[in-house]
Each structure stands twice: as structure tokens, then as C-alpha cells.
Write an enzyme that holds these catalytic residues in place. Structure first.
Site, mmCIF file in Angstrom:
data_model
loop_
_atom_site.group_PDB
_atom_site.id
_atom_site.type_symbol
_atom_site.label_atom_id
_atom_site.label_comp_id
_atom_site.label_asym_id
_atom_site.label_seq_id
_atom_site.Cartn_x
_atom_site.Cartn_y
_atom_site.Cartn_z
ATOM 1 N N ASP A 282 -18.015 -30.442 32.092
ATOM 2 C CA ASP A 282 -16.688 -30.568 32.727
ATOM 3 C C ASP A 282 -16.028 -29.322 31.687
ATOM 4 O OD1 ASP A 282 -14.591 -32.365 34.538
ATOM 5 O OD2 ASP A 282 -13.534 -31.197 32.905
ATOM 6 N N ASP A 328 -17.246 -32.024 41.951
ATOM 7 C CA ASP A 328 -16.063 -32.797 42.473
ATOM 8 C C ASP A 328 -14.903 -32.300 41.882
ATOM 9 O OD1 ASP A 328 -14.942 -35.038 43.222
ATOM 10 O OD2 ASP A 328 -15.380 -36.290 41.260
ATOM 11 N N CYS A 381 -10.500 -34.556 46.760
ATOM 12 C CA CYS A 381 -9.762 -35.823 47.193
ATOM 13 C C CYS A 381 -8.437 -35.068 47.798
ATOM 14 C CB CYS A 381 -9.611 -36.951 46.283
ATOM 15 S SG CYS A 381 -9.057 -36.262 44.746
HETATM 16 C C1 LIG Z 1 -11.368 -34.504 40.612
HETATM 17 S S1 LIG Z 1 -11.784 -34.179 38.763
HETATM 18 C C2 LIG Z 1 -13.457 -34.919 38.318
HETATM 19 C C3 LIG Z 1 -13.641 -36.551 38.510
HETATM 20 C C4 LIG Z 1 -14.971 -37.044 38.017
HETATM 21 N N1 LIG Z 1 -15.986 -36.448 38.601
HETATM 22 C C5 LIG Z 1 -15.069 -38.643 38.428
HETATM 23 O O1 LIG Z 1 -15.507 -39.017 39.527
HETATM 24 O O2 LIG Z 1 -14.370 -39.127 37.664
HETATM 25 C C6 LIG Z 1 -12.043 -32.658 38.328
HETATM 26 C C7 LIG Z 1 -12.412 -32.158 37.291
HETATM 27 O O3 LIG Z 1 -12.747 -30.815 37.226
HETATM 28 C C8 LIG Z 1 -12.489 -30.312 35.892
HETATM 29 N N2 LIG Z 1 -12.685 -28.902 36.126
HETATM 30 C C9 LIG Z 1 -11.734 -27.925 36.350
HETATM 31 N N3 LIG Z 1 -12.138 -26.538 36.553
HETATM 32 C C10 LIG Z 1 -13.140 -26.660 35.927
HETATM 33 C C11 LIG Z 1 -14.420 -25.597 35.941
HETATM 34 N N4 LIG Z 1 -14.237 -24.324 36.272
HETATM 35 N N5 LIG Z 1 -15.401 -25.935 35.679
HETATM 36 C C12 LIG Z 1 -15.994 -27.466 35.324
HETATM 37 N N6 LIG Z 1 -14.988 -28.512 35.624
HETATM 38 C C13 LIG Z 1 -13.807 -28.126 35.923
HETATM 39 C C14 LIG Z 1 -11.387 -30.719 35.599
HETATM 40 O O4 LIG Z 1 -11.340 -30.761 33.995
HETATM 41 C C15 LIG Z 1 -11.374 -32.391 36.161
HETATM 42 O O5 LIG Z 1 -11.998 -33.133 35.026
#
Ligand SMILES: C[S@@+](CC[C@H](N)C(=O)[O-])C[C@H]1O[C@@H](n2cnc3c(N)ncnc32)[C@H](O)[C@@H]1O
Length: 453
Positions: A282, A328, A381
Site C-alpha cells: 500500500d 482495490d 466502491c
Molecule cells: C479502498 S482502500 C483499500 C482497502 C483494502 N484493500 C481492504 O480491502 O481493506 C484504497 C487504498 O489505496 C491506497 N493507495 C492510494 N494510492 C495508492 C498508490 N498509488 N499505490 C498503492 N496504494 C495506494 C490507500 O492508502 C488505501 O489504503
């Protein structure tokens, strides 16, 4: 506290949220700290009133012809909880801790509402209880159905659990998750949680659903032995289905690029039956931190957590190697308004543009990690086309080596439930969309993109 006193408290909390433009959770917490006499049942009931009022904020205000917290609570009690004039007059009786008695205008307004919550000639964003600026984007996806979609998003969400099939092999000592072991585990969990009256979910074969009443607290699932033993996780059915549609198979090399706290990672690991390799990372290491304890509890053995480090690409060694990259993506969360009614009204156009830029970045990163013949599964979502179909179209324009897998194929992992699921979701050439109205889940968009070999 009496029911009237709880209503008066909910009105005060809502007024605080409005006046100080603060999150509902903070206002409720402060109220609890300054009213220590209130028991946990009172607090749960007050929170229930506040969140239900936020869910119906626009339609309730329209019914009463006023936007005050009192009007919103009164309108919600009429529209959402179906209380009639006599019941409302009993609650709003002007007693010591009760709200003031109804005015003549308020009596007329609540009497005008029909049972079932219809509010006549209100504009779509009012009848559907969402911010006016989102009317066009929602009309683009749902057309005239945006009001009924909005109404479904304004209902309270159930509590969904996912049975962790990895716990079946933990229990039996057998490595393979034989179907009979999984069935035995489900029956055992159903029996252990019988006091919660769980029902099997409609689409996910590993899901259980617990209904939550208006004044009821969410049950403390984290204290259940089944939870402590790693047999269940809290996860909305839509999220469970999104993970299933990713179709991670035993033996594959899978990257969960936006793993956050690991909700999808755990579900993917279960699909992979602890065989193969799953890499979880992440952008934000604080979000990723809880994943370690969750993996341990769930008995997951095939996950490597790659904690991000400044100036170093922690996935460098995996370039062009993954069978599957799950994105995600960070999104506006418009599909989760049932659970976060507060976020519905706090969302601003600026946050949408910010999310769009993040989605583009993360999708482009995913493209470099997939092997020829491998796939990206993009999940949000969100209900908005900008974050879903538009985002995928733009990606395909930038990466002509990828093709979208038609939803008819994607859903085949759901077995005999696939045809009904396909009838229920909204489908697009780029992917599919679940919504509370259509699938009884949170809103989730899922696109599967295959890299041509
Ligand atoms: C919808 S949440 C993920 C929820 C998680 N997969 C779950 O099922 O509990 C989106 C995530 O994307 C991360 N994020 C945002 N930009 C990102 C990037 N460029 N690379 C990786 N992660 C990223 C955020 O920190 C956040 O934790």
C-alpha cells in the site's frame, strides 16, 4: 434515558455536526464524554438516530420545509421509522428532557407524508437523498433509477461476515480445503453465532448476514470465539464478491497493490488456499500495519507484506511477473453511503478529482507488474462513471496491450449463482457494478483487464 430524551440528544448532536462541520463520529464521541450517565444502549440508540437522520437528511428536511436538526430528525422518524402523528406527539411532548411539542406547521407536515416514505414532487436528489451536485453523475449511470438507487443507499446496512475457509484446514490439520471441511466449518460457525441469527448471503458462498435493528448496536463480533480463532472476518458481501471475481487461483503470483488493512488480501489468500504467493502493499504504511495481526489470526501463510519505503520501489523485482494484480483503488466511496451517511454530505468535487488522479497512478503501476496473459482486477466502491468505466477506458487508451474481460465471463466463478448475479448487476463493456438496490450489497465496480500474451 427515555426515548424522548434520546431524540433530544440526537437533535443536539446533529446541530453540533452542522454548526462545527465536524464528522458525526467525533460529535457523538464528545456527546458521550460530556454525558457520562448515558449507558451503552442509550449511546447506540442516539448514534442510530443520528446516522438514520443523516441518511434521510434531504428528504426529511423537504418534508418539514426546514433544514434544522429538529426538522431532519422529525422527518426521518416519519419517513424512515414510519412513526405517525400520534406517536410523534408522544415523543415530542415538551417534558423535562424531551424535545418541544410539535408546532402546527410540523403537525401538518408529518401528516402529509404517506406511509412508506414517499414525499411527492421532490427533485431527484432530494427524493434520493444525495447531494445536488451528484445528480448529473448519478443520472449518467442510473438514469431515472437514480432515485430508487439513492433510496436504497439511504437504508441501514446489515453486518456481513466472511467465513475464512483457511480456518477449515487449520481445524482439521488437512492441507487441502476439502469441500466437506468448508461445509463443516460453515455449519459450526452458524451454530456458534446462532444468537446473532445469521443468514447465508445471497451471492457469496462464504458470507453470513446479520440484520441490525434501528436502536441496536452492531454486535461485538470481535469478541466472538469464532472471530478470535480466525474463522470469521467482517466484510461486506460486495467486497467478498469483488475478491471472488478476481479469481485468484492456488499457485498463482498475485499482487494486492492497495491492500490497506488487508480485507481483500485475506479473501484472496483464502481463494488461493495458501498456495502460491500473494504480495500485499500500500502507499500508506500506517494503513497496511494492521494486516500483520490479521494474517496471523486468519492462518494465512502465503502472503509477503511489502511495506513501502521512501525512494525505493518495493515491488521492483516483480515487474512483468504477476499473474494477477488487484487494484482495490482509493475512491470516493459513494457505494458505501449506507455505512457512511456522513461522508455522503461531506464529499466535495475536489476529492473526486484527487481520487481520479490516484486511480490513474495506481492502474499505470499495475500495468507494469502483470505478465503477458496475466490480468488486472480493478475494484472501486464508487458508483460514479468517472472512477469506473471512464477510468478503465482511459487506461485502455494508454495501454493498448490490455483488453477488458466481458462481465459474462467474469461472473462464472460464482457457479450456479452466476446467471442471477449477472441479471442483477449493471453491466458495461468495461466491467460490472453492484449496488444496494440491485445486489443488496454495498456499491462495488469490478473490471477485469487481461494483458494480451
Ligand atoms: C479502498 S482502500 C483499500 C482497502 C483494502 N484493500 C481492504 O480491502 O481493506 C484504497 C487504498 O489505496 C491506497 N493507495 C492510494 N494510492 C495508492 C498508490 N498509488 N499505490 C498503492 N496504494 C495506494 C490507500 O492508502 C488505501 O489504503
Amino acid at each position: 434515558m427515555t426515548p424522548s430524551a434520546r431524540i433530544a440528544a440526537a437533535i443536539a448532536v446533529l446541530a453540533d455536526i452542522e454548526a462545527r462541520r465536524r464528522p458525526a463520529a467525533d460529535a457523538l464521541k464528545d456527546w458521550g464524554l460530556s454525558h457520562r450517565f448515558a449507558g451503552s444502549g442509550d449511546r447506540a440508540a442516539i448514534a442510530g438516530l443520528v446516522y438514520d437522520a443523516l441518511r434521510r437528511k434531504a428528504s426529511a428536511a423537504h418534508l418539514l420545509g426546514a433544514t434544522t436538526s429538529r426538522a431532519v430528525v422529525l422527518g426521518m422518524l416519519r419517513l424512515d421509522r414510519g412513526l405517525d402523528l400520534a406517536a410523534l406527539e408522544k415523543l415530542f411532548d415538551g417534558g423535562r428532557f424531551a424535545p418541544d411539542p410539535l408546532t402546527a406547521d410540523e403537525r401538518a407536515a408529518v401528516s402529509a407524508a404517506t406511509d412508506g416514505g414517499a414525499i411527492g414532487d421532490a427533485p431527484a436528489h432530494v427524493a434520493g437523498d444525495y447531494p445536488e451536485w451528484l445528480d448529473l453523475p448519478l443520472a449518467r449511470v442510473f438514469g431515472d433509477d437514480r432515485v430508487t438507487e439513492g433510496r436504497a443507499l439511504a437504508h441501514r446496512a446489515p453486518l456481513d461476515l466472511r467465513i475464512n475457509t483457511l480456518a477449515a484446514s487449520k481445524e482439521t490439520g488437512r492441507d487441502a480445503n476439502a469441500p466437506r471441511d468448508k461445509d463443516a466449518l460453515r455449519d459450526k460457525v452458524l451454530a456458534e453465532l446462532s444468537h446473532l441469527k445469521p443468514q447465508p448471503t445471497r451471492w457469496s458462498p462464504v458470507g453470513l448476514r446479520v440484520a441490525i435493528g434501528a436502536d441496536a448496536k452492531s454486535p461485538p463480533v470481535h469478541a466472538e470465539p469464532a472471530f478470535i480463532k480466525g474463522q470469521i472476518e467482517v466484510q461486506d458481501e460486495g467486497s467478498q464478491v469483488a475478491a471472488l471475481l478476481a479469481a485468484a487461483r492456488p499457485g498463482e503470483q498475485v499482487i494486492d497493490l492497495c491492500a490497506g488493512g488487508g480485507g481483500k488480501t485475506l479473501a484472496l489468500a483464502a481463494s488461493m488456499e495458501n498456495k502460491g504467493q500473494l504480495y500485499a502493499t500500500d502507499l500508506d504504511k500506517r494503513r497496511l500495519a494492521p494486516i500483520h495481526a490479521r494474517l496471523e489470526r486468519a492462518g494465512v501463510r502465503d502472503v509477503q507484506v511489502r511495506t513501502p519505503r521512501p525512494d525505493i520501489d518495493v515491488l521492483d523485482d516483480l515487474s512483468g511477473r504477476a499473474d494477477l494484480v488487484v487494484v482495490d483503488a482509493p475512491c470516493t466511496g459513494t457505494g458505501t453511503w449506507r455505512r457512511n451517511p456522513d461522508a455522503k454530505w461531506r464529499m466535495r468535487p475536489g476529492s473526486l478529482s484527487e481520487r481520479l488522479a490516484q486511480q490513474k497512478t495506481v492502474l499505470d503501476r499495475a500495468a507494469g507488474l502483470v505478465r503477458p496473459g496475466g490480468r488486472i482486477v480493478y475494484v472501486t466502491c464508487s458508483l460514479l462513471a468517472d472512477e469506473n468505466t471512464d477510468q478503465i477506458q482511459a487506461f485502455l487508451g494508454r495501454h493498448p496491450g490490455f483488453v477488458p474481460v466481458p462481465p459474462e465471463k467474469t461472473v462464472s466463478v460464482l457457479g450456479d449463482k452466476a446467471p442471477a448475479f449477472l441479471d442483477s448487476v449493471l453491466t458495461f463493456p468495461e466491467g460490472l457494478l453492484m449496488t444496494p438496490r440491485r445486489t443488496g450489497t454495498d456499491g462495488f465496480f469490478v473490471a477485469v483487464l487481461r494483458r494480451e500474451g
